[in-house]
Design an enzyme around this catalytic site. Structure first.
Site, PDB file in Angstrom:
ATOM      1  N   ARG A  91       0.986  -1.184   0.121  1.00 43.63           N
ATOM      2  CA  ARG A  91      -0.032   0.066   0.021  1.00 43.63           C
ATOM      3  C   ARG A  91       0.826   1.458   0.033  1.00 43.63           C
ATOM      4  O   ARG A  91       2.133   1.283   0.644  1.00 43.63           O
ATOM      5  CB  ARG A  91      -0.744   0.183   1.339  1.00 43.63           C
ATOM      6  N   HIS A 109      12.946  -2.802  -1.641  1.00 46.82           N
ATOM      7  CA  HIS A 109      12.451  -2.622  -2.818  1.00 46.82           C
ATOM      8  C   HIS A 109      12.952  -3.468  -3.979  1.00 46.82           C
ATOM      9  O   HIS A 109      14.360  -3.243  -3.939  1.00 46.82           O
ATOM     10  CB  HIS A 109      12.037  -1.092  -3.164  1.00 46.82           C
ATOM     11  N   ASP A 145       9.166   5.191  -2.805  1.00 49.40           N
ATOM     12  CA  ASP A 145      10.400   4.267  -3.492  1.00 49.40           C
ATOM     13  C   ASP A 145      11.242   5.117  -3.608  1.00 49.40           C
ATOM     14  O   ASP A 145      12.623   5.133  -4.366  1.00 49.40           O
ATOM     15  CB  ASP A 145       9.994   3.499  -4.442  1.00 49.40           C
TER      16      ASP A 145
HETATM   17  C1  GAR Z   1       9.764  -8.672  -2.083  1.00 47.13           C
HETATM   18  O1  GAR Z   1      10.288  -8.877  -3.272  1.00 47.13           O
HETATM   19  C2  GAR Z   1       9.793  -7.073  -1.784  1.00 47.13           C
HETATM   20  O2  GAR Z   1      11.061  -6.501  -2.361  1.00 47.13           O
HETATM   21  C3  GAR Z   1       8.652  -6.565  -2.789  1.00 47.13           C
HETATM   22  O3  GAR Z   1       7.573  -7.722  -2.474  1.00 47.13           O
HETATM   23  C4  GAR Z   1       8.253  -8.910  -2.348  1.00 47.13           C
HETATM   24  C5  GAR Z   1       7.652  -9.348  -1.013  1.00 47.13           C
HETATM   25  O4  GAR Z   1       7.716 -10.564  -0.802  1.00 47.13           O
HETATM   26  N1  GAR Z   1       8.420  -5.551  -2.235  1.00 47.13           N
HETATM   27  C6  GAR Z   1       7.941  -4.313  -3.047  1.00 47.13           C
HETATM   28  O5  GAR Z   1       7.501  -4.686  -4.412  1.00 47.13           O
HETATM   29  C7  GAR Z   1       7.268  -3.190  -2.359  1.00 47.13           C
HETATM   30  N2  GAR Z   1       6.904  -2.146  -3.366  1.00 47.13           N
HETATM   31  P1  GAR Z   1       7.887 -11.532   0.522  1.00 47.13           P
HETATM   32  O6  GAR Z   1       6.350 -11.329   0.869  1.00 47.13           O
HETATM   33  O7  GAR Z   1       8.243 -13.005   0.162  1.00 47.13           O
HETATM   34  O8  GAR Z   1       8.658 -10.756   1.477  1.00 47.13           O
END
Ligand code: GAR
Length: 210
Positions: A91, A109, A145
């Site tokens: 979010r 990120h 970000d």
């Molecule tokens: C991860 O790759 C994180 O870097 C990314 O979502 C994934 C969550 O994986 N975050 C974003 O894209 C933030 N905008 P996880 O639930 O297995 O930690």
């Protein structure tokens, strides 16, 4: 030990990396709360079965981002965390959330910021023909970000990569660098200043520490 609040929206593998780092003693911390906006987040189940306090605040029940953010601040503040960790929290946050936790709010990120803020980072790296991809841990500021980077890790893009195969290579690095950044902050080595992130008294370069 320090107290962590971890925010997730889905799988929670980065959350699990924090659970493991605390368990190994790599991080002198305990997880005071895992909070999700998504009642179906798999990570909530994993956290609960590890005996961690969990909560869910469903963003769909709020009329505005600010009202949702205020509810999250209230819940998190009850648990008095030293550090608030966004771990796949999907979010967009407003200053209502960000300001109370300024300097102790981290995000991960999956791109080499400032490249590819937002979504679909791995596909965008592939479409651009990039030779490498990676991940950035950064302080959260109101710019999406766009807060000061702390650490980046790079991986090669290989021929035949898909967004999924690239994501699988990057996530291994995520699990390594995120607890390291958190440990620096908890040890008092890292801070957010007006100029950016400072580690051991020196400014961290705009690309983060490699
Ligand atoms: C991860 O790759 C994180 O870097 C990314 O979502 C994934 C969550 O994986 N975050 C974003 O894209 C933030 N905008 P996880 O639930 O297995 O930690």
């Amino acid at each position: 030990p320090a107290r962590l609040a971890i925010l997730i929206s889905g799988r929670g593998s980065n959350m699990q990396a924090f659970i493991d780092a605390c368990g190994r003693g790599d991080l002198n911390a305990s997880i005071a709360l895992v909070l999700s906006n998504n009642p179906g987040a798999a990570g909530l189940t994993h956290a609960a079965s590890a005996g961690i306090t969990t909560a869910c605040i469903d963003h769909r029940e709020y009329d505005s981002r600010e009202a949702f953010d205020a509810a999250m601040v209230a819940e998190i503040s009850r648990h008095d965390p030293d550090l608030v960790i966004l771990a796949g929290f999907m979010r967009i946050l407003t200053p209502v959330f960000i300001e109370p936790f300024a300097g102790k709010l981290l995000n991960i990120h999956p791109s080499l910021l400032p490249k590819y803020p937002g979504l679909h980072t791995h596909q965008r790296a592939l479409d651009a023909g990039d030779a490498e991809a990676g991940v950035t841990v950064h302080f959260v500021t109101p710019q999406l970000d766009g807060g000061p980077p702390i650490i980046q890790a790079r991986v090669p893009v290989k021929s035949g990569d898909t967004a999924d195969s690239l994501a699988a290579r990057v996530i291994q690095q995520e699990h390594i660098i995120y607890p390291i950044a958190a440990s620096w902050l908890l040890q008092g080595r890292l801070r957010l200043s007006k100029q950016g992130a400072i580690l051991d008294g020196d400014p961290i370069p705009a690309t983060g520490i490699d």
